[in-house]
Design a protein around this motif. Structure first.
Motif, PDB file in Angstrom:
ATOM      1  N   ASP A  72       6.981  15.207   6.580  1.00 53.14           N
ATOM      2  CA  ASP A  72       7.769  14.547   7.465  1.00 53.14           C
ATOM      3  C   ASP A  72       7.987  13.259   7.254  1.00 53.14           C
ATOM      4  O   ASP A  72       7.937  12.226   8.094  1.00 53.14           O
ATOM      5  CB  ASP A  72       7.042  14.913   8.892  1.00 53.14           C
ATOM      6  N   GLY A  73       8.089  12.800   6.129  1.00 52.05           N
ATOM      7  CA  GLY A  73       8.544  11.451   5.693  1.00 52.05           C
ATOM      8  C   GLY A  73       7.005  10.641   5.552  1.00 52.05           C
ATOM      9  O   GLY A  73       7.152   9.332   5.109  1.00 52.05           O
ATOM     10  N   ILE A  74       5.943  11.063   5.615  1.00 49.98           N
ATOM     11  CA  ILE A  74       4.831  10.368   5.576  1.00 49.98           C
ATOM     12  C   ILE A  74       3.774  10.777   4.341  1.00 49.98           C
ATOM     13  O   ILE A  74       3.820  12.108   4.185  1.00 49.98           O
ATOM     14  CB  ILE A  74       3.963  10.455   6.783  1.00 49.98           C
ATOM     15  N   ALA A 106      13.771   7.720  -3.523  1.00 43.48           N
ATOM     16  CA  ALA A 106      13.689   7.791  -1.928  1.00 43.48           C
ATOM     17  C   ALA A 106      12.962   6.533  -1.497  1.00 43.48           C
ATOM     18  O   ALA A 106      12.188   5.997  -2.142  1.00 43.48           O
ATOM     19  CB  ALA A 106      12.679   8.987  -1.521  1.00 43.48           C
ATOM     20  N   GLY A 107      13.593   5.989  -0.301  1.00 46.53           N
ATOM     21  CA  GLY A 107      13.073   4.780   0.301  1.00 46.53           C
ATOM     22  C   GLY A 107      11.629   4.610   0.664  1.00 46.53           C
ATOM     23  O   GLY A 107      11.320   5.581   1.227  1.00 46.53           O
ATOM     24  N   VAL A 108      10.761   3.886   0.173  1.00 50.40           N
ATOM     25  CA  VAL A 108       9.464   4.075   0.355  1.00 50.40           C
ATOM     26  C   VAL A 108       8.878   2.581   0.685  1.00 50.40           C
ATOM     27  O   VAL A 108       9.625   1.392   0.603  1.00 50.40           O
ATOM     28  CB  VAL A 108       8.802   3.884  -1.003  1.00 50.40           C
ATOM     29  N   HIS A 109       8.110   2.725   2.042  1.00 47.31           N
ATOM     30  CA  HIS A 109       7.454   1.424   2.505  1.00 47.31           C
ATOM     31  C   HIS A 109       5.966   1.833   2.737  1.00 47.31           C
ATOM     32  O   HIS A 109       5.516   2.759   2.820  1.00 47.31           O
ATOM     33  CB  HIS A 109       7.920   1.244   4.004  1.00 47.31           C
ATOM     34  N   ARG A 128      13.082   5.154   8.361  1.00 47.60           N
ATOM     35  CA  ARG A 128      12.765   4.409   9.694  1.00 47.60           C
ATOM     36  C   ARG A 128      11.949   5.268  10.735  1.00 47.60           C
ATOM     37  O   ARG A 128      11.063   4.989  11.309  1.00 47.60           O
ATOM     38  CB  ARG A 128      13.889   3.840  10.348  1.00 47.60           C
ATOM     39  N   ASN A 129      12.375   6.464  10.398  1.00 51.96           N
ATOM     40  CA  ASN A 129      11.564   7.548  11.605  1.00 51.96           C
ATOM     41  C   ASN A 129      10.249   7.711  11.373  1.00 51.96           C
ATOM     42  O   ASN A 129       9.380   7.649  12.198  1.00 51.96           O
ATOM     43  CB  ASN A 129      12.498   8.877  11.459  1.00 51.96           C
ATOM     44  N   ALA A 130       9.733   8.049   9.884  1.00 52.00           N
ATOM     45  CA  ALA A 130       8.375   8.057   9.514  1.00 52.00           C
ATOM     46  C   ALA A 130       7.723   6.600   9.844  1.00 52.00           C
ATOM     47  O   ALA A 130       6.576   6.744  10.391  1.00 52.00           O
ATOM     48  CB  ALA A 130       8.180   8.413   8.114  1.00 52.00           C
ATOM     49  N   VAL A 134       4.305   6.253  12.314  1.00 55.89           N
ATOM     50  CA  VAL A 134       3.000   5.608  11.811  1.00 55.89           C
ATOM     51  C   VAL A 134       2.631   4.112  12.814  1.00 55.89           C
ATOM     52  O   VAL A 134       1.568   4.119  13.069  1.00 55.89           O
ATOM     53  CB  VAL A 134       3.193   4.789  10.451  1.00 55.89           C
ATOM     54  N   GLU A 135       3.868   3.402  13.380  1.00 53.72           N
ATOM     55  CA  GLU A 135       3.551   2.458  14.141  1.00 53.72           C
ATOM     56  C   GLU A 135       2.865   2.951  15.571  1.00 53.72           C
ATOM     57  O   GLU A 135       2.089   2.290  16.097  1.00 53.72           O
ATOM     58  CB  GLU A 135       4.700   1.559  14.346  1.00 53.72           C
ATOM     59  N   GLU A 136       3.550   4.065  15.800  1.00 52.68           N
ATOM     60  CA  GLU A 136       2.928   4.573  17.277  1.00 52.68           C
ATOM     61  C   GLU A 136       1.740   4.938  16.943  1.00 52.68           C
ATOM     62  O   GLU A 136       0.954   4.808  17.950  1.00 52.68           O
ATOM     63  CB  GLU A 136       3.842   5.959  17.648  1.00 52.68           C
ATOM     64  N   LEU A 137       1.148   5.811  15.839  1.00 55.16           N
ATOM     65  CA  LEU A 137      -0.073   5.914  15.751  1.00 55.16           C
ATOM     66  C   LEU A 137      -0.984   4.607  15.630  1.00 55.16           C
ATOM     67  O   LEU A 137      -2.265   4.827  16.298  1.00 55.16           O
ATOM     68  CB  LEU A 137      -0.283   6.799  14.379  1.00 55.16           C
ATOM     69  N   ARG A 138      -0.655   3.806  14.860  1.00 53.62           N
ATOM     70  CA  ARG A 138      -1.412   2.539  15.020  1.00 53.62           C
ATOM     71  C   ARG A 138      -1.630   2.035  16.396  1.00 53.62           C
ATOM     72  O   ARG A 138      -2.712   1.404  16.644  1.00 53.62           O
ATOM     73  CB  ARG A 138      -0.577   1.610  13.848  1.00 53.62           C
ATOM     74  N   SER A 139      -0.404   1.696  17.332  1.00 52.32           N
ATOM     75  CA  SER A 139      -0.646   1.239  18.609  1.00 52.32           C
ATOM     76  C   SER A 139      -1.606   2.011  19.464  1.00 52.32           C
ATOM     77  O   SER A 139      -2.076   1.467  20.259  1.00 52.32           O
ATOM     78  CB  SER A 139       0.671   1.145  19.121  1.00 52.32           C
TER      79      SER A 139
END
Length: 224
Positions: A72-74, A106-109, A128-130, A134-139
């Protein structure tokens, strides 16, 4: 030649060049990669007492980056020591560029980062969705990070370092993280000693598990 690291002492010199020439012959400099405190450096960069200068062999031949999980993009990849997480002004390979090539554009961050000399798992996102997931998991505190390190000196079996960390500059003008730095922000690192090795006439070396609860710049080294 293996990786060689020199701890700068008073009188060793004022530039990276002064230190490197203590390690390798001048004619061999073009075949080496040089790092100052873990970051790629030039020979004219200034050094300060307490800095570390590392000399590494030439980068290995281009190879694929090991991908351990992709859903899923992660993406979770296995970063080797000596490879930066993100592209640097000096160019060369990085986790981001290698993954970009492996996935055919593929766009990689890089959602997590490791210093050049550190090996381990790096979490990357594609799109952006992935990145939002991840930011939601972090928060929510569901993204946990664990590091293994070698530490020298006395240390209890378990504990936490809770000094707030701010930014300061050393004698060469470089930004560093320090409990005495300006605009210090709360920081916490939990640690547990896994093993210890005693050495004659030297402080013991300990294998330490580090679990940071915050992500300040250079937090683990500053706390240790």
């Amino acid at each position: 030649m293996p990786i060689v690291t020199w701890a700068v002492c008073r009188g060793d010199g004022s530039t990276v060049r002064d230190i490197v020439t203590k390690i390798v012959d001048r004619e061999q400099l073009s075949h080496r990669r040089i790092y100052l405190n873990g970051r790629a450096a030039s020979l004219d960069d200034l050094v300060d007492e307490g800095d570390t200068v590392s000399v590494r062999p030439e980068a290995p031949a281009r190879g694929k980056l090991p991908i351990l999980a992709h859903r899923d993009g992660i993406v979770i990849v296995d970063k080797a020591a000596g490879i930066p997480t993100e592209p640097t002004p000096r160019g060369g390979e990085s986790v981001v560029t290698m993954l970009f090539e492996t996935l055919n554009g593929a766009g990689v961050h890089a959602a997590t980062r490791l210093d050049v000399q550190v090996s381990g798992l790096v979490l990357c996102t594609l799109g952006r969705n992935a990145a939002r997931r991840v930011e939601e998991l972090r928060s929510k505190g569901n993204l946990r990070r664990r590091y293994l390190a070698l530490a020298e000196g006395a240390l209890p079996e378990t504990g936490s370092w809770t000094w707030a960390l701010g930014r300061s500059r050393d004698g060469a003008g470089r930004v560093r993280s320090s409990p005495k730095g300006k605009q210090a922000r709360a920081a916490k690192t939990n640690f547990r000693v896994l093993a210890s090795c005693s050495r004659a006439e030297s402080p013991p070396v300990k294998l330490v598990l580090l679990e940071p609860e915050t992500g300040r710049m250079h937090q683990l080294r500053a706390h240790a």
